[in-house]
Design a protein around this motif. Sequence first.
Motif, short mmCIF file in Angstrom:
data_model
loop_
_atom_site.label_atom_id
_atom_site.label_comp_id
_atom_site.label_asym_id
_atom_site.label_seq_id
_atom_site.Cartn_x
_atom_site.Cartn_y
_atom_site.Cartn_z
N UNK A 162 0.89 -1.18 -0.22
CA UNK A 162 -0.02 -0.22 -0.09
C UNK A 162 0.87 1.27 -0.10
N UNK A 163 2.20 1.17 0.62
CA UNK A 163 2.85 2.44 0.86
C UNK A 163 3.63 2.74 -0.46
N UNK A 164 3.55 1.90 -1.35
CA UNK A 164 4.14 2.01 -2.71
C UNK A 164 3.19 2.74 -3.82
N UNK A 165 1.89 2.77 -3.35
CA UNK A 165 0.91 2.76 -4.38
C UNK A 165 0.73 4.29 -5.11
N UNK A 166 0.86 5.40 -4.24
CA UNK A 166 0.81 6.83 -4.77
C UNK A 166 1.45 6.92 -5.99
N UNK A 167 2.59 6.62 -6.30
CA UNK A 167 3.27 6.73 -7.54
C UNK A 167 2.56 6.19 -8.57
N UNK A 168 1.81 5.11 -8.49
CA UNK A 168 0.84 4.55 -9.62
C UNK A 168 -0.20 5.37 -9.85
N UNK A 169 -0.86 5.87 -8.60
CA UNK A 169 -1.94 6.57 -8.95
C UNK A 169 -1.88 8.13 -9.35
N UNK A 170 -0.48 8.55 -9.40
CA UNK A 170 -0.18 10.03 -9.86
C UNK A 170 0.63 9.58 -11.23
N UNK A 171 0.93 8.50 -11.71
CA UNK A 171 1.63 8.11 -12.82
C UNK A 171 0.74 8.66 -13.92
N UNK A 172 1.66 9.10 -15.11
CA UNK A 172 1.04 9.51 -16.35
C UNK A 172 0.50 8.35 -17.32
N UNK A 173 -0.27 8.58 -18.18
CA UNK A 173 -0.96 7.37 -18.91
C UNK A 173 -0.58 7.89 -20.46
N UNK A 174 0.60 7.93 -20.70
CA UNK A 174 1.04 8.34 -21.95
C UNK A 174 1.92 7.10 -22.88
N UNK A 175 1.35 5.62 -22.42
CA UNK A 175 2.19 4.69 -23.02
C UNK A 175 1.40 4.14 -24.01
N UNK A 176 0.43 4.59 -24.37
CA UNK A 176 -0.53 3.59 -25.44
C UNK A 176 0.01 3.91 -26.71
N UNK A 177 0.89 5.01 -27.16
CA UNK A 177 1.39 5.18 -28.53
C UNK A 177 1.87 3.87 -28.93
N UNK A 178 3.00 3.21 -27.95
CA UNK A 178 3.70 1.96 -28.56
C UNK A 178 2.95 1.04 -29.18
N UNK A 179 1.75 0.83 -29.10
CA UNK A 179 0.57 -0.11 -29.60
C UNK A 179 0.32 0.39 -30.90
N UNK A 180 0.26 1.60 -31.39
CA UNK A 180 -0.36 2.23 -32.52
C UNK A 180 0.34 1.69 -33.89
N UNK A 181 -0.50 1.34 -34.86
CA UNK A 181 -0.18 0.94 -36.14
C UNK A 181 0.65 2.03 -37.00
N UNK A 182 1.55 2.76 -36.48
CA UNK A 182 1.99 4.07 -37.01
C UNK A 182 3.50 3.95 -36.67
N UNK A 183 4.36 3.65 -37.25
CA UNK A 183 5.81 3.65 -36.84
C UNK A 183 6.18 4.59 -35.72
N UNK A 184 6.84 4.28 -34.90
CA UNK A 184 7.25 5.35 -33.96
C UNK A 184 8.65 6.12 -34.31
N UNK A 185 8.62 7.29 -33.71
CA UNK A 185 9.79 7.97 -34.08
C UNK A 185 10.95 7.62 -33.09
N UNK A 186 12.26 7.99 -33.37
CA UNK A 186 13.25 7.95 -32.26
C UNK A 186 12.94 8.50 -30.77
#
Length: 409
Positions: A162-186
């Motif tokens: 429980x004492x480790x979780x705050x970082x997960x609640x405040x984490x950013x949600x910007x990881x979805x791009x890795x799955x998109x069918x458009x090539x990733x830039x460097x």
Amino acid sequence: MNEPAQAAAAPLFNPLSPEFIRNPYPHYDHLRQLDPVHITAHGMYLVSRHADVSSVLRDKRFGKDFVERSTRRYGPKIMEEPIFRSMSHWMLQQDPPDHTRLRGLVVKAFTARRVEDMRPRIQEVVDRTLDRVIPQGQMDLIEDFAFRLPVTIICDMLGIPKEHREVFFSGTRDSGRILDPVPLTPEDIAKSNANYVLSQMYFQQLFELRRKQPGDDLTTQLVQAEEDGSKLTNEELTANIILLFGAGHETTVNLIGNGLLALYRNPDQLALLKARPELIANAIEEFLRYDSSVQMTGRVTLESIDDLGDKKIPKGETVLCLLGSANRDPAAYPDQPDRLDITRPNVRPLSFGGGIHFCLGAQLARIEAEIAISTLLRRLPDLRLDDAQNPEWRPTFVLRGLKRLPARW
């Protein structure tokens, strides 16, 4: 005369364009009618009809072949990038026998019985979340409500203290791009690598903790399998815990958010669900069908295919299955597929995929969404959205969800 010619030249599939992200469904309609097996600008085959998507997901001639597929797209050095090396170990990207071995290690945690037993805990988390925000008179339904529940539950399942979780609640949600069918830039790859390295550092510490203090959780179970040596390597352990953490909350956040938006945009359906709360289980299936939190999943041809639509597909080609399009195909749902209908009979959305990669957490996601949405409607009957017509979507395509959804009561 000029305008139609320009319009015709626009690509049929441009998934990261703002209008596509805002509403992909008219674009899917065009694809199903004009070119149901469409070759994209990046040379991938795009399948949009329900029958075709359904058959690709279950056909053993289609697999994942992640390393070969990534190397073809990015060149031979791509597997040196930490994020790609990690993804190559995800069970989601594996073919048998590795897929069978990895999935076998975690499937017990997601059995129908175990998930049913989690109902009281899920209810407790939802009630506690609402207790905290109700006095404020307003909240962001994504960050303050939809996000906290699945993150808490996956933290429980993985044995994250429980004492480790705050970082997960405040984490950013910007990881979805890795799955998109458009090539990733460097730059995209560098950002994904940085996020991955931070996750890796945290989970390596968690593994140490669970080696010293075993618990009744998935991390302990997988650490013990790794110590057995034959079942799991350390790299596989790290990659799959990161996958379980991400998959265990991302899509459920979107299911709750997209479902609530659909309800409040359709006041007749909202009124019906409030009047007949017993419809909630069917309503969740309809939310999954109507606006799936996962819009697409990919496969690779393991041999050449000549019986998919009107195209011959050579071995080794990427085939993208548009789950969101299949879910609104009139051939599968003849009664107004673009209409939200929480009483619709025989709703069997393809939102959780199919075949050997059918989503492990499907039942858990359903129950979380069911309890979250029904409790919200019961406890905040006068809740209203600030702007149901123009909400802010996340700029990702595969993972379809809202950035924020402000509401007040």
